[in-house]
Design an enzyme around this catalytic site. Structure first.
Site, PDB file in Angstrom:
ATOM      1  N   HIS A 154     -72.846  33.216  20.868  1.00  0.00           N
ATOM      2  CA  HIS A 154     -71.853  34.078  21.510  1.00  0.00           C
ATOM      3  C   HIS A 154     -72.165  35.561  21.333  1.00  0.00           C
ATOM      4  O   HIS A 154     -72.261  36.321  22.310  1.00  0.00           O
ATOM      5  CB  HIS A 154     -70.456  33.794  20.938  1.00  0.00           C
ATOM      6  N   LYS A 177     -73.223  23.908  23.761  1.00  0.00           N
ATOM      7  CA  LYS A 177     -73.818  24.221  22.479  1.00  0.00           C
ATOM      8  C   LYS A 177     -73.247  23.272  21.425  1.00  0.00           C
ATOM      9  O   LYS A 177     -72.174  22.694  21.649  1.00  0.00           O
ATOM     10  CB  LYS A 177     -73.569  25.676  22.108  1.00  0.00           C
ATOM     11  N   LYS A 202     -66.346  35.275  30.031  1.00  0.00           N
ATOM     12  CA  LYS A 202     -65.199  36.146  29.748  1.00  0.00           C
ATOM     13  C   LYS A 202     -65.217  37.383  30.649  1.00  0.00           C
ATOM     14  O   LYS A 202     -66.273  37.949  30.922  1.00  0.00           O
ATOM     15  CB  LYS A 202     -65.191  36.558  28.269  1.00  0.00           C
TER      16      LYS A 202
END
Length: 390
Positions: A145, A53, A87
């Site tokens: 995000h 990104k 994550k």
């Protein structure tokens, strides 16, 4: 050189190109890869391209970039990486939602009052002012995000764990998001941001934003999703906070203590806990807020949690696109935020100054309260002490 040393055939070579470059050069670099570095055949080998990104600055620029790269590579060869999808706690969301019976009947508008997805940093741009000023907090954090986390919290159950089935459901929920209302946006810029010599004196770029998204479907109609991100605040954390509705007929008169919440701490110190009301130990029938807690450092001692990029790069080698952004998903995400971003870029919306080390503009807390979020007073979750449980 590695291929030569292994005497590998052109048809079986496996080539992964990671473009940690400005998006403006993606098309020209991809053309050179296509012309000089591709396999002659797909028999046993592959060529894949990973792009970082930002994927454009608005809908039009993102679509142009997607078209230029799409002319050179097929969609299965393109990996648009968003490290939040790597994550541990983000990857746990599907398991939490769809592998636990007690969440299934609660995860809807009948029981959940609001959802907060929060990203906070306790430092400013610190040398990245010139880069950051081109994008701002919405493009840098919220549109990618936090929106990816939003999809996993709000999406319907996929048919299977196949990457395309999961990404289909993410696209559906993005396409169900209503246009953002100006009155449900608060922008902020911390005092001292323009002192950075790389930042224009007249900069209108927000370093803080709270945006409310509303989903027009059967599961979430009327439930506000509060996406909040900011720099130079009083703490550093990223978390999801699912707040449940008040208990009807509250015989204990404990509503003022706070609501039940399910909190997922993404970083730092990965954890999840359920905030609930219990009896205060002692002779009196009084209540207090406490928690059921799963802290990863305590529960999974000796277990190494992979870094997000480590996990995602392994996925690219395996050819698993589950945790990467598909083209139609990217388009749907930009469709949500582009009108708001254009109003900010045109100076139609101004950020409110806020002090470094604060919670951000007070208007943000007021907006959350209007969206029915009830802040708990007198209770603070504390990271359990690390100890050997054996």
């Amino acid at each position: 050189m590695h291929e030569i040393s292994k005497s590998s055939q052109e048809v079986s070579s496996r080539r992964l190109f990671y473009l940690a470059l400005p998006p403006s050069v993606y098309p020209s670099v991809c053309r050179m890869i296509r012309k000089y570095c591709m396999n002659e055949s797909d028999l046993g080998g592959w060529t894949r391209v990973v792009v970082e990104k930002p994927f454009g600055k608005d809908l039009d620029s993102a679509e142009l970039l997607s078209s230029q790269i799409g002319e050179l590579f097929d969609e299965p060869q393109i990996y648009r990486i968003d490290h939040y999808l790597g994550k541990e706690l983000v990857q746990n969301l599907l398991v939490l939602r769809f592998a636990n019976r007690f969440f299934l009947p609660l995860w809807n508008r009948d029981n959940i009052d609001n959802v907060q997805i929060v990203f906070r940093e306790d430092f400013g741009t610190e040398g990245r002012g010139g880069y950051f000023d081109e994008y701002g907090i919405i493009r840098d954090i919220i549109q990618n995000h936090l929106l990816q986390v939003f999809c996993l919290v709000a999406m319907e159950k996929p048919v299977s764990l196949k990457p395309e089935h999961i990404r289909d459901e993410k696209v559906k929920v993005l396409q169900s998001v209503l246009p953002i209302k100006d009155e449900e946006v608060v922008l902020g810029q911390y005092e001292g941001y323009r002192d950075d010599p790389t930042v224009p004196d007249y900069s209108n770029t927000p370093t803080f934003a709270t945006v409310i998204l509303r989903i027009h479907n059967e599961r979430w109609e009327g439930v506000p999703f509060i996406l909040k991100a900011g720099k130079a605040l009083n703490s550093r954390k990223a978390e999801i906070r699912v707040q449940f509705k008040d208990v009807p007929g509250d015989i204990f008169k404990c509503e003022k203590q706070g609501r039940n919440e399910f909190v997922i701490r993404l970083q730092p110190s990965e954890a999840m806990y359920m905030k609930l009301t219990v009896k205060q130990p002692g002779l009196e029938m009084s209540t207090v807020q406490s928690e059921l807690d799963l802290s990863y450092k305590q529960r999974y001692q000796g277990v190494t949690i992979p870094e997000a990029y480590e996990r995602l790069i392994l996925d690219t080698i395996r050819g698993d696109q589950q945790h990467f952004v598909r083209r139609d998903e990217l388009k749907a995400a930009w469709e949500i935020f582009t009108p708001l971003l254009h109003r900010i870029d045109n100076g139609e919306m101004k950020p409110t100054p806020y002090q470094q080390g604060s919670r951000g503009p007070t208007e943000a807390d007021e907006l959350s309260a209007k969206a029915s979020y009830v802040q708990t007073h007198g209770y603070i979750w504390a990271l359990p002490p690390y100890r050997n449980l054996l």
